[in-house]
Design an enzyme around this catalytic site. Structure first.
Site, short mmCIF file in Angstrom:
data_model
loop_
_atom_site.label_atom_id
_atom_site.label_comp_id
_atom_site.label_asym_id
_atom_site.label_seq_id
_atom_site.Cartn_x
_atom_site.Cartn_y
_atom_site.Cartn_z
N GLY A 1 0.88 -1.18 0.00
CA GLY A 1 0.00 0.00 0.00
C GLY A 1 0.90 1.21 0.00
O GLY A 1 1.38 1.64 1.05
N LEU A 2 1.19 1.73 -1.19
CA LEU A 2 2.23 2.77 -1.30
C LEU A 2 1.65 4.10 -1.78
O LEU A 2 2.25 4.79 -2.58
CB LEU A 2 3.34 2.28 -2.24
N ASN B 1 2.59 -2.71 -4.01
CA ASN B 1 1.33 -1.98 -4.15
C ASN B 1 0.48 -2.72 -5.17
O ASN B 1 1.01 -3.31 -6.12
CB ASN B 1 1.60 -0.54 -4.63
N SER C 1 -0.19 8.58 13.40
CA SER C 1 -0.67 9.95 13.26
C SER C 1 0.43 10.87 12.77
O SER C 1 1.60 10.63 13.04
CB SER C 1 -1.20 10.45 14.59
N GLY C 2 0.03 11.91 12.08
CA GLY C 2 1.01 12.89 11.66
C GLY C 2 0.94 13.16 10.17
O GLY C 2 1.67 13.98 9.64
N LYS D 1 -5.86 5.82 18.86
CA LYS D 1 -5.71 6.67 17.68
C LYS D 1 -7.04 7.35 17.34
O LYS D 1 -7.10 8.52 16.97
CB LYS D 1 -5.21 5.84 16.49
N HIS E 1 -7.63 10.09 19.77
CA HIS E 1 -6.71 11.17 19.35
C HIS E 1 -7.35 12.01 18.24
O HIS E 1 -7.36 13.23 18.28
CB HIS E 1 -5.39 10.56 18.89
N ASN E 2 -7.92 11.34 17.24
CA ASN E 2 -8.55 12.07 16.15
C ASN E 2 -9.77 12.86 16.64
O ASN E 2 -10.00 13.97 16.18
CB ASN E 2 -8.98 11.11 15.04
N GLU F 1 -8.60 15.89 18.20
CA GLU F 1 -8.17 16.80 17.13
C GLU F 1 -9.39 17.58 16.60
O GLU F 1 -9.30 18.79 16.38
CB GLU F 1 -7.54 15.94 16.03
N HIS G 1 -39.40 2.89 37.27
CA HIS G 1 -38.00 2.52 37.07
C HIS G 1 -37.20 2.53 38.38
O HIS G 1 -36.02 2.22 38.36
CB HIS G 1 -37.35 3.44 36.04
#
Ligand code: NDP
Length: 471
Positions: free
Chosen positions: A9-10, A32, A128-129, A182, A185-186, A189, A447
């Protein structure tokens, strides 16, 4: 069989991750689906390190030394499953597949369990990044078994961002823990960006400052508590004038898009019962922006005729932004805590703050304070209770209230600031109106409720003589 690791996967991320690995002296096998991308890397970057290009998956797997390690960097979802299957069919027990894409943590849990049955290690690693991070040092959040980290960890740590000599990569926990963290984290963000956008909007509407003047304010803020990558690039974007001579921010269509990790974070928080209001408001604010037909239909609804009060709004907004950011992070860490308990991940929260200090989009000085807070008290029930953050909130809270009320008076939406303040006041309250809600639930649905003065659960006979009995 000479490659230390392979990348299949490039596209943007895979290409740069492969180059990063090669820059650190690893022999990297390349693959790929469409071979043109593999050839392109060889044409552009083969002088940067040792690459072994492969034109088929079989050739790719054959070029890896044993136990084999292959990183998948393809589109998340069915494409990832397809590539895993292709790889797994060619691999042998003891080999390892690493998914560096943005997989949903539940998929990662499923894949890890299935591959374990076949004797293969599967590591779901959040990376990430973006493009730049993948090339020069991302923040890496690997899940999977301790055993697989022992093998893979040193390699990932060497290519990760480094802050104060500490790599932004640590073993997060078993199976889907890495992709979960992750995802949060998003989500964080999203909330960081929403709060920045609200600060910008409010100052612009209330004070009539130009984007260039606002850029200067953000630049100034970046020298204090708010110092972060996102504040830094906010100044850059606000300052930018396009070829037509207009501030770019004024010509960009005001509809925020999303790829889905924010939505995943909120959906997971709903399942876990954790109020992540900061992230949720950010996701919903983007959703609102993306409904032009409703926005057009509502354009003529009445607004306030209030004016912005004449006080130091800039400093107040800075404080409100900082306080709201503390709330959003506290909520995100609560979500990590809840998932860690739910799935038995045993996540070290301080370590998460540590690996987010560099490489990723939310990198900030602020994360050092979170790390310190969890170091001082690993059991901290909420970040708000940490003395440093409590003090910051105390310092900010009057300004924060002024900002929220000013925004309401002049009709500027600040869902992030407002809901963060409501959360702060909610947690602070000695008694919440949840007592009334319990009463209502007992009235219409029997309840039951608990009492403050006696153990047990109770029901009042609302439709009869209204006496109370133990339930
Ligand atoms: P994309 O998400 O755009 O995916 C493109 C790559 O996936 C190409 O190599 C493509 O191969 C391959 N692919 C798609 N479908 C298949 C399939 N059915 N079988 C085999 N290969 C397939 O690439 P990115 O580099 O942007 O992202 C890779 C991963 O990293 C994603 O999961 C993404 O969410 C995640 N990520 C991305 C970040 C970013 O900033 N872009 C940041 C962090 C994570 P082909 O060339 O043959 O079409």
């Amino acid at each position: 069989e000479t490659a230390d690791i392979g990348v299949t996967g490039l596209a943007t991320m895979g290409r740069n991750l492969a180059r990063n690995l090669a820059h650190h002296g690893y022999v990297v096998a390349l693959h790929n689906r469409s071979e043109s991308k593999t050839k392109q890397i060889m044409a552009d970057h083969s002088d940067e390190g040792a690459f072994l290009p492969a034109s088929s998956m079989a050739e790719f797997v054959a070029s890896l030394r044993r136990p084999r390690r292959a990183i998948i960097m393809v589109k998340a979802g069915p494409a990832t499953d397809a590539v895993i299957e292709e790889l797994a069919a060619l691999m042998e027990p003891g080999d390892m597949i690493v998914d560096g894409g943005n997989a949903h943590f539940a998929d990662t849990r499923r894949r890890e369990a299935a591959l374990k049955e076949r004797g293969l290690h599967f590591v779901g690693a959040g990376i990430s990044g973006g493009e730049e991070g993948a090339l020069n040092g991302p923040s890496i959040m690997p899940g999977g078994s301790v055993e697989s980290y022992r093998e893979l960890g040193p390699m990932l740590e060497s290519i990760a961002a480094q802050v104060d000599g500490v790599p932004c990569c640590v073993h997060v926990g078993p199976d889907g823990a890495g992709h979960f963290v992750k995802m949060v984290h998003n989500g964080i963000e999203y909330s960081d960006m929403q709060l920045i956008a609200e600060a910008y909007d409010l100052l612009r509407q209330a004070l009539g400052r130009s984007p260039a003047e606002l850029a200067e304010i953000f630049r100034e803020w970046n020298r204090g508590d708010l110092e972060s990558y996102l504040i830094e690039i906010t100044a850059e974007v606000l300052d930018h004038v396009d070829a037509s001579g207009q501030p770019l921010v004024d010509v960009i269509v005001d509809q925020a898009e999303q790829k889905g990790t924010g939505r995943w974070t909120v959906a997971s928080a709903l399942d876990l019962g954790v109020p992540v209001t900061g992230i949720a408001e950010a996701v919903f604010a983007r959703a609102l922006s993306g409904h032009p037909e409703q926005r057009a239909a509502a354009r003529n609804l009445e607004g306030p005729n209030g004016t912005a009060p004449n006080y130091s709004l800039v400093e107040d907004v800075r404080l409100a932004l900082y306080a709201s950011k503390i709330i959003a992070y506290a909520q995100g860490f609560d979500q990590i805590t809840a998932a860690s308990e739910e799935f038995g991940w045993n996540i070290d929260r301080g370590a998460m703050a540590t690996i987010w200090r560099g490489g990723c989009i939310i990198r900030a000085r602020f994360l050092d304070r979170i790390r310190t807070a969890y170091e001082a008290n690993p059991q901290l029930p909420t970040l708000l209770a940490d003395p440093t953050f409590a003090e910051a909130l105390t310092e900010a809270q009057q300004a924060w209230r002024r900002v929220v009320s000013t925004a309401a008076q002049i009709g500027v939406p600040t869902p992030g600031f407002s809901s963060a303040l409501a959360y702060y006041d909610g947690l602070r309250r000695e008694r919440l109106p949840a007592a009334l809600i319990q009463g209502l639930r007992d009235f219409f649905g029997a309840h039951t409720y608990r009492r403050i003065d006696r153990d047990g659960t109770f029901h009042t006979d609302w439709s009869g003589d209204r006496t109370e009995r133990p339930a």
